[in-house]
Design a protein around this motif. Structure first.
Motif, PDB file in Angstrom:
ATOM      1  N   ASN A   5      29.107 -96.520 -52.245  1.00 48.61           N
ATOM      2  CA  ASN A   5      27.717 -96.899 -51.988  1.00 48.61           C
ATOM      3  C   ASN A   5      27.588 -98.388 -51.705  1.00 48.61           C
ATOM      4  OD1 ASN A   5      25.600 -94.613 -52.391  1.00 48.61           O
ATOM      5  ND2 ASN A   5      27.150 -94.222 -53.937  1.00 48.61           N
ATOM      6  N   PHE A   6      28.428 -99.199 -52.355  1.00 44.08           N
ATOM      7  CA  PHE A   6      28.364-100.640 -52.121  1.00 44.08           C
ATOM      8  C   PHE A   6      28.869-101.003 -50.721  1.00 44.08           C
ATOM      9  CE2 PHE A   6      30.016-104.975 -52.271  1.00 44.08           C
ATOM     10  CZ  PHE A   6      28.945-105.654 -52.824  1.00 44.08           C
ATOM     11  N   PHE A   7      29.983-100.401 -50.312  1.00 43.38           N
ATOM     12  CA  PHE A   7      30.597-100.777 -49.039  1.00 43.38           C
ATOM     13  C   PHE A   7      30.086 -99.961 -47.850  1.00 43.38           C
ATOM     14  CE2 PHE A   7      34.131-102.188 -51.916  1.00 43.38           C
ATOM     15  CZ  PHE A   7      34.000-103.543 -51.640  1.00 43.38           C
ATOM     16  N   PHE A   8      29.273 -98.937 -48.109  1.00 45.08           N
ATOM     17  CA  PHE A   8      28.847 -98.070 -47.001  1.00 45.08           C
ATOM     18  C   PHE A   8      27.386 -98.260 -46.613  1.00 45.08           C
ATOM     19  CE2 PHE A   8      27.211 -93.935 -45.428  1.00 45.08           C
ATOM     20  CZ  PHE A   8      27.944 -93.864 -44.254  1.00 45.08           C
ATOM     21  N   PHE A   9      26.472 -98.108 -47.585  1.00 46.06           N
ATOM     22  CA  PHE A   9      25.061 -98.011 -47.219  1.00 46.06           C
ATOM     23  C   PHE A   9      24.466 -99.330 -46.734  1.00 46.06           C
ATOM     24  CE2 PHE A   9      25.300 -94.029 -49.609  1.00 46.06           C
ATOM     25  CZ  PHE A   9      24.659 -93.205 -48.701  1.00 46.06           C
ATOM     26  N   GLY A  10      24.851-100.447 -47.321  1.00 49.50           N
ATOM     27  CA  GLY A  10      24.345-101.731 -46.841  1.00 49.50           C
ATOM     28  C   GLY A  10      24.746-102.001 -45.401  1.00 49.50           C
ATOM     29  N   PRO A  11      26.078-101.970 -45.100  1.00 49.73           N
ATOM     30  CA  PRO A  11      26.493-102.180 -43.714  1.00 49.73           C
ATOM     31  C   PRO A  11      25.904-101.164 -42.741  1.00 49.73           C
ATOM     32  CG  PRO A  11      28.364-102.412 -45.186  1.00 49.73           C
ATOM     33  CD  PRO A  11      27.223-101.908 -46.025  1.00 49.73           C
ATOM     34  N   LEU A  12      25.744 -99.919 -43.176  1.00 49.57           N
ATOM     35  CA  LEU A  12      25.225 -98.895 -42.265  1.00 49.57           C
ATOM     36  C   LEU A  12      23.740 -99.096 -41.987  1.00 49.57           C
ATOM     37  CD1 LEU A  12      25.697 -96.207 -40.716  1.00 49.57           C
ATOM     38  CD2 LEU A  12      24.912 -95.039 -42.780  1.00 49.57           C
ATOM     39  N   LEU A  13      22.919 -99.149 -43.050  1.00 55.89           N
ATOM     40  CA  LEU A  13      21.472 -99.171 -42.861  1.00 55.89           C
ATOM     41  C   LEU A  13      20.992-100.504 -42.283  1.00 55.89           C
ATOM     42  CD1 LEU A  13      20.310 -97.269 -46.073  1.00 55.89           C
ATOM     43  CD2 LEU A  13      20.716 -96.379 -43.786  1.00 55.89           C
ATOM     44  N   MET A  14      21.611-101.615 -42.715  1.00 55.93           N
ATOM     45  CA  MET A  14      21.260-102.905 -42.118  1.00 55.93           C
ATOM     46  C   MET A  14      21.896-103.054 -40.742  1.00 55.93           C
ATOM     47  SD  MET A  14      21.343-105.721 -45.192  1.00 55.93           S
ATOM     48  CE  MET A  14      20.897-107.022 -44.044  1.00 55.93           C
ATOM     49  N   GLY A  15      23.032-102.373 -40.551  1.00 57.99           N
ATOM     50  CA  GLY A  15      23.789-102.562 -39.324  1.00 57.99           C
ATOM     51  C   GLY A  15      23.211-101.874 -38.102  1.00 57.99           C
ATOM     52  N   ILE A  16      22.481-100.777 -38.289  1.00 54.39           N
ATOM     53  CA  ILE A  16      21.965-100.033 -37.136  1.00 54.39           C
ATOM     54  C   ILE A  16      21.062-100.905 -36.254  1.00 54.39           C
ATOM     55  CG2 ILE A  16      20.516 -98.093 -36.415  1.00 54.39           C
ATOM     56  CD1 ILE A  16      21.635 -96.500 -38.773  1.00 54.39           C
ATOM     57  N   PRO A  17      20.015-101.551 -36.801  1.00 51.57           N
ATOM     58  CA  PRO A  17      19.204-102.407 -35.921  1.00 51.57           C
ATOM     59  C   PRO A  17      19.968-103.622 -35.399  1.00 51.57           C
ATOM     60  CG  PRO A  17      18.492-102.598 -38.217  1.00 51.57           C
ATOM     61  CD  PRO A  17      19.436-101.460 -38.151  1.00 51.57           C
ATOM     62  N   LEU A  18      20.918-104.152 -36.189  1.00 48.70           N
ATOM     63  CA  LEU A  18      21.702-105.303 -35.735  1.00 48.70           C
ATOM     64  C   LEU A  18      22.624-104.917 -34.583  1.00 48.70           C
ATOM     65  CD1 LEU A  18      22.604-106.920 -39.175  1.00 48.70           C
ATOM     66  CD2 LEU A  18      21.000-107.795 -37.473  1.00 48.70           C
ATOM     67  N   LEU A  19      23.177-103.717 -34.624  1.00 51.89           N
ATOM     68  CA  LEU A  19      24.017-103.242 -33.525  1.00 51.89           C
ATOM     69  C   LEU A  19      23.217-103.134 -32.234  1.00 51.89           C
ATOM     70  CD1 LEU A  19      26.196-100.407 -35.164  1.00 51.89           C
ATOM     71  CD2 LEU A  19      27.015-102.577 -34.227  1.00 51.89           C
ATOM     72  N   VAL A  20      22.003-102.588 -32.361  1.00 54.35           N
ATOM     73  CA  VAL A  20      21.153-102.439 -31.175  1.00 54.35           C
ATOM     74  C   VAL A  20      20.845-103.803 -30.573  1.00 54.35           C
ATOM     75  CG1 VAL A  20      18.878-101.697 -30.340  1.00 54.35           C
ATOM     76  CG2 VAL A  20      20.147-100.266 -31.950  1.00 54.35           C
ATOM     77  N   ASP A  21      20.544-104.772 -31.437  1.00 53.87           N
ATOM     78  CA  ASP A  21      20.109-106.079 -30.952  1.00 53.87           C
ATOM     79  C   ASP A  21      21.272-106.945 -30.454  1.00 53.87           C
ATOM     80  OD1 ASP A  21      18.103-108.222 -30.642  1.00 53.87           O
ATOM     81  OD2 ASP A  21      19.230-109.182 -32.259  1.00 53.87           O
ATOM     82  N   SER A  22      22.331-107.060 -31.265  1.00 59.59           N
ATOM     83  CA  SER A  22      23.373-108.039 -30.953  1.00 59.59           C
ATOM     84  C   SER A  22      24.586-107.471 -30.243  1.00 59.59           C
ATOM     85  CB  SER A  22      23.829-108.738 -32.240  1.00 59.59           C
ATOM     86  OG  SER A  22      24.359-107.791 -33.156  1.00 59.59           O
ATOM     87  N   VAL A  23      24.846-106.174 -30.382  1.00 60.21           N
ATOM     88  CA  VAL A  23      26.035-105.569 -29.767  1.00 60.21           C
ATOM     89  C   VAL A  23      25.666-104.806 -28.496  1.00 60.21           C
ATOM     90  CG1 VAL A  23      27.958-103.959 -30.098  1.00 60.21           C
ATOM     91  CG2 VAL A  23      27.218-105.425 -31.988  1.00 60.21           C
ATOM     92  N   LEU A  24      24.691-103.900 -28.601  1.00 59.00           N
ATOM     93  CA  LEU A  24      24.297-103.091 -27.447  1.00 59.00           C
ATOM     94  C   LEU A  24      23.296-103.799 -26.540  1.00 59.00           C
ATOM     95  CD1 LEU A  24      23.905 -99.583 -29.170  1.00 59.00           C
ATOM     96  CD2 LEU A  24      25.870-100.457 -27.881  1.00 59.00           C
ATOM     97  N   LYS A  25      22.648-104.856 -27.070  1.00 58.09           N
ATOM     98  CA  LYS A  25      21.585-105.552 -26.329  1.00 58.09           C
ATOM     99  C   LYS A  25      20.518-104.556 -25.858  1.00 58.09           C
ATOM    100  CE  LYS A  25      24.120-109.279 -26.590  1.00 58.09           C
ATOM    101  NZ  LYS A  25      23.798-110.355 -27.554  1.00 58.09           N
ATOM    102  N   GLY A  26      20.149-103.637 -26.782  1.00 65.18           N
ATOM    103  CA  GLY A  26      19.246-102.554 -26.421  1.00 65.18           C
ATOM    104  C   GLY A  26      17.805-102.837 -26.758  1.00 65.18           C
ATOM    105  N   GLU A  27      16.981-101.795 -26.560  1.00 57.94           N
ATOM    106  CA  GLU A  27      15.543-101.877 -26.804  1.00 57.94           C
ATOM    107  C   GLU A  27      15.184-101.032 -28.021  1.00 57.94           C
ATOM    108  OE1 GLU A  27      13.790-103.906 -25.081  1.00 57.94           O
ATOM    109  OE2 GLU A  27      15.310-104.387 -23.570  1.00 57.94           O
ATOM    110  N   VAL A  28      13.882-101.001 -28.347  1.00 56.32           N
ATOM    111  CA  VAL A  28      13.419-100.254 -29.517  1.00 56.32           C
ATOM    112  C   VAL A  28      13.693 -98.755 -29.365  1.00 56.32           C
ATOM    113  CG1 VAL A  28      11.074 -99.938 -28.626  1.00 56.32           C
ATOM    114  CG2 VAL A  28      11.471 -99.968 -31.093  1.00 56.32           C
TER     115      VAL A  28
END
Length: 419
Positions: free
Chosen positions: A247-270
């Motif tokens: 739970n420590f190494f999975f949920f934080g990176p996953l749940l915080m990471g989804i919007p960050l991936l869209v913004d900084s990696v995929l350069k996507g939209e909402v």
């Protein structure tokens, strides 16, 4: 019989009676679903009220912590009470008190008095009272269904809970946009209605009276007894340790990471964010349904460890995606695995635990699952402040999860052999 003997004992296939012919299970299922529907809609209403009415966006995190942190802390006490008192009665009282709290919020709303501090007081009380419902609910299940039916019954409940979790915000948005009738008073009224249904369904559960234990010790001593019991059972102890790390190494990176991936990696939209989040919720639901269909009864421990390892590999790859479809595919697979692990783990723990201590066991499981998530968020935030990218964080955490599962696969016969 020791846990090793349980694991080595041959499993006799039994015909599992239909869950839908079990009235107590049906009402337990319905009460759990109604409670989750109330909780998810309540959290949406709370957040949107702070943002749109109070206009205190900067304090949203504080209010959310006032709701969730007491809920996690009081779950352990809720587990002690679930072993001491009738579990259906705890569910009954918890839903009734929460309903009164929401009605109190409506009353203050009508007087235009629901400012920030009264709201914080209400959400603090709501989180504390809600903490007693979950251990009672999960520990009651093994007493109303056969052990052979635990995976399937947990699957039904988890599937409904997942539907409720992502249906609540949708319902809340629809209620608030309901023409001239849409208002927070109406929305809180809907939440009170779900809690009233939870109260009614809980009152219809037929729970066998447990024999009174003479000379009961204090709540503190019973909590210590529960901790000693879990720590003295190799399977339970090891699974709690795994839960804490995962739970420590999975949920934080996953749940915080989804919007960050869209913004900084995929350069996507909402819209891209909505696709990824939908695949996340859909995967959780699909996994809960799948485990109910398969209804595994053999080598559950080995299956969970393998799936945890695959989960780590998927998290590693998620941080390296370059296209939206890759994220959708990986998130769907990850959440099928996550849901499968969750349902299988709960079913196995329920089957292995002493019925007189299962409330405390399940409260510790719930606290282990939820308690470190805020710290996981803080860990990811700290890594980002130190100029690590979300891809770096996912790579590191995914590899750590794989290493942890591999160590247990190679060294822990206790978990691998549990059915």
């Amino acid at each position: 019989m020791t846990i090793d003997q349980v694991a080595e004992a041959p499993v006799q296939e039994k015909a599992v009676p239909s869950l839908f012919s079990n009235r107590s299970f049906l009402f337990l299922w319905l009460s759990s679903t109604a409670s989750f529907m109330a909780l998810s809609t309540y959290l949406f209403a709370e957040q949107w009220y702070i943002i749109t009415v109070l206009e205190k966006e900067s304090l949203l995190g504080i209010v959310m912590m006032a709701t969730m942190v007491p809920r996690v802390l009081f779950m352990t006490l809720g587990g002690v009470w679930a072993d001491r008192f009738r579990r259906s009665r705890i569910m009954l009282i918890s839903s009734f008190v929460r309903c009164l709290l929401v009605l109190g919020m409506i009353f203050l709303l009508q007087l235009s008095l629901l400012a920030l501090w009264p709201l914080i007081l209400f959400v603090l009380c709501f989180g504390i009272v809600d903490a007693f419902f979950s251990p009672a609910n999960t520990s009651l299940l093994p007493s109303v269904v056969a052990k052979e039916a635990l995976p399937r019954s947990n699957s039904f409940i988890q599937s409904s809970n997942q539907i409720a979790l992502f249906s609540g915000p949708m319902l809340g948005g629809w209620v608030l946009s309901f023409g001239s009738f849409g208002s927070f008073s109406l929305l809180f009224g809907v939440i009170a209605g779900f809690l009233l249904l939870t109260f009614l369904f809980s009152s219809l559960i037929k729970e066998e009276k447990r024999p009174l234990i003479a000379g009961r010790s204090s709540t503190k001593l019973e909590l210590k007894e529960g901790l000693s019991y879990v720590w003295g059972m190799p399977f339970l102890k090891n699974m709690l340790v795994i839960l804490i790390f995962i739970n420590f190494f999975f949920f934080g990176p996953l749940l915080m990471g989804i919007p960050l991936l869209v913004d900084s990696v995929l350069k996507g939209e909402v819209l891209d964010l909505s696709f990824l989040q939908s695949s996340y919720q859909g995967g959780m639901l699909a996994g809960a349904i799948l485990v109910g269909i398969l209804n595994l009864r053999k080598k559950r421990g080995l299956t969970m460890l393998v799936m945890i390892g695959v989960l780590g590999i998927c998290l590693t790859f998620l941080g390296q995606i370059g296209f939206l479809w890759q994220g959708i595919l990986l998130l769907s697979l990850m959440d099928i695995l996550s849901s499968f692990i969750n349902v299988t783990l709960i079913s196995t723990i329920q089957a292995q635990s002493d019925p007189n201590k299962i409330g405390r066991v399940m409260s510790l499981v719930n606290a282990s699952s939820n308690g470190l998530v805020p710290l996981s968020y803080a860990f990811v935030s700290l890594a980002l402040v130190m100029q690590y990218t979300i891809s770096d964080v996912m790579l590191l955490c995914g590899m750590l999860i794989l290493v942890i599962s591999s160590i247990y696969l190679l060294r822990s016969k206790i978990i691998k052999n549990v059915d």
